[in-house]
Design a protein around this motif. Sequence first.
Motif: not given
Length: 800
Positions: A444-456
């Motif tokens: 699965p892939v996250s939709n969160l900002d990787p700069e803030i919350y790490g690898p998607q």
Amino acid sequence: MALAKELMGYPLISKRPLLVWSTSHFKKTTQATQFSIKPFDRTPRTSKTGVVAAISEDLVKTFNSPTGDRKSEEDEKAAVKFKVRAVVTVRNKNKEDLKETLVKHLDAFGDKIGRNVVLELISTELDPKTNMPKKSNAAVLKDWSKKSKTKAERVHYTAEFTVDAAFGSPGAITITNKHQKEFFLESITIEGFALGPVHFPCNSWVQSQKDHPEKRIFFTNQPFLPNETPDGLKKLREKELNNLRGDGSGVRKLSDRIYDFDVYNDLGNPDKSSELSRPKLGGKEIPYPRRCRTGRHPTHTDKKAESRVEKPLPMYVPRDEQFEETKQKTFATGRLKAMLHHLVPSLKASILAEDFADFGEIDGLYKEGLLLKLGFQDEIFEKFPLPKGIVKTLQESSKGLLKYDTPKILSKDKNAWLRDDEFARQAIAGINPVNIERVRTFPPVSNLDPEIYGPQHSALTSDHIIGHLDGLSVQQALEENRLFMLDYHDIFLPFLDRINALDGRKAYATRTIFFLTRLGTLKPVAIELSLPPHGPNHRSKRVVTPPVDATSNWVWQLAKSHVSSNDAGVHQLVNHWLRTHACLEPFILAAHRQLSAMHPIFKLLDPHMRYTLEINALARQSLISADGVIEEGFTAGSYGMEMSASAYKSSWRFDMEGLPADLIRRGMAVHDPTQPHGLKLLIEDYPYANDGLLLRSAIQTWVRTYVERYYPNPNLIKSDTELQSWYSESINVGHADLRDAKWWPKLNTVDDLVSILTTLTWLASAQHAALNFGQYPYGGYVPNRPPLMRRLIPDESRYK
């Protein structure tokens, strides 16, 4: 003679003797008539010539008068006066306090000296001379003082109007309450017109004239679209709506009937403590639906926050939205049990400085009753923020209140909650069956900002699940639609640092992967536990798989508990509160402000809107407020409502709130015109969807039949000013922060209206039932759905 034919509907001269309608005839007719809306009877019942009137002996004498003078037909009718009777049903309170009893006696005395309840009957027609609605004389309710001591739940009063033969059809009644005390008006029936009894469903509190000088207006149960409104009712229709809208200013009194919008700026209590300050929900910074405005003064420490009203003082909602007596008692008892259920363990810990020692003590909640067993009722009752009268009642009945019914999850097998198959079954048939989705991409892939919350990308790999797929590869399982997921990663991760900094609260952002077996059942095959990243060497993601030994068994059980805790929070704060309460409130407020009580769509929606504003106000007061039950009992604590707002901003869409749209969005179904309801479920045994589609279809069929009856021409939808104003205000004011979204459905056709109304009805009825009524059967046993977790799972790899 012509006038007689118009009034009677048949010639006066006949072989049969002239019949005069008597009071006994009216009573018989009234008893046979139901107080109900007949949505498919749009044509007002009139005599064949269109004139509606009663027949009296005076009228017959007029026709038989030997005088030869003949005036104009209108003057002739106006000269003929006759009487009609109103039967007024008032509902009494079951219990009254001393003040209410004293005022009731004063009103009984005042009624004798002329401080009465005064009614006036309004015609659907205009008087051609004044261009104003035709009116009866003012009439008072009879025998109020005589019946003031009646103990019956419903008391019937009468009033007698005098009207002339040209009066036409009655369309409205105005009421002035000159008493000191409000009363609940259930209905009015007018007897004596040739069209038969005329019904006015009221179900409203009528306030004293000293508090609300305006006359109350009630309309018959005959629906009218705005362009069909009889001339005599047009101004009254608009006047009543203006009364309900208010002017957007002032502090609302509990007796008011004003519906208006405001933001959620009343959840905190900064005047009590800075720690109880909460952000405003609603606006550009934190989008959220609007609530009912109360107009309370701001707090002293934060002028943008509204001051609190604490229990037992009531929160404002429009007077007719408040619970009736029976509903109030039922709701209060249930809410008290729920509060005790969440708070008793905390109180036990605070008093005895200990938590539950084992599962046996939890079982004691259902067998012996926790307070009685441990014997510290007095200490706990001293800590309850409840009125003394309630505390006394609790002490006297604590055995019944605190000994809980055995939850359904324990009724047949008390260890069922430990099993993987039950854990998976509850994802599709438990209290929160609306989050499971098909896995479209693995990992699965996250939709969160990787700069803030790490690898998607997820930490899940094929190696974690390949051994549990019945010989399939991961790609095959994806292609055959056999991988499903509960994904709480994106909603929890942005809040975890703050949540985990709170005392006694620890959480992960979880993902759970399920595999659909050949038997058509789900089994969990992997759980991902994520924490916010803190540096390149920090292990922020962890995957737990089904156990192979005793140690891994308890790690697996704890991982499932963290998933259930995530699920409990999202269920309560997003799926239940946000989607079936908060997001409906703007539509309810706009309906009362823009749709007349005569509007057929208001009549359709009204049963589904009832009590929602009151329940939502009580939630703001004690459930979702600072230090409320949700903050105290759920892992998210003081950040719970911000999580709810985050879900509103990122994922709530009105066009996806109904079935089958929600099922298709989650990948749980695909379009298939050969199947019932036009889609095929990818899990055949999905009880929520199976039952939900049947219910939704029934709702849609009813709504379509109803709507098509009132809107035979699609142009009527566009030209219905009230309907368009309702929908526009619901979006542009009630959901102002999302008003520019492209996904809002249009309202131009019958299909558009049917879809919108079906979704609203579905959310207020079947969807709410699915998310609400299973809370105790599944959540009543805390280990099955722990709303609050206190520890992270030990990582055995650190000790090797």
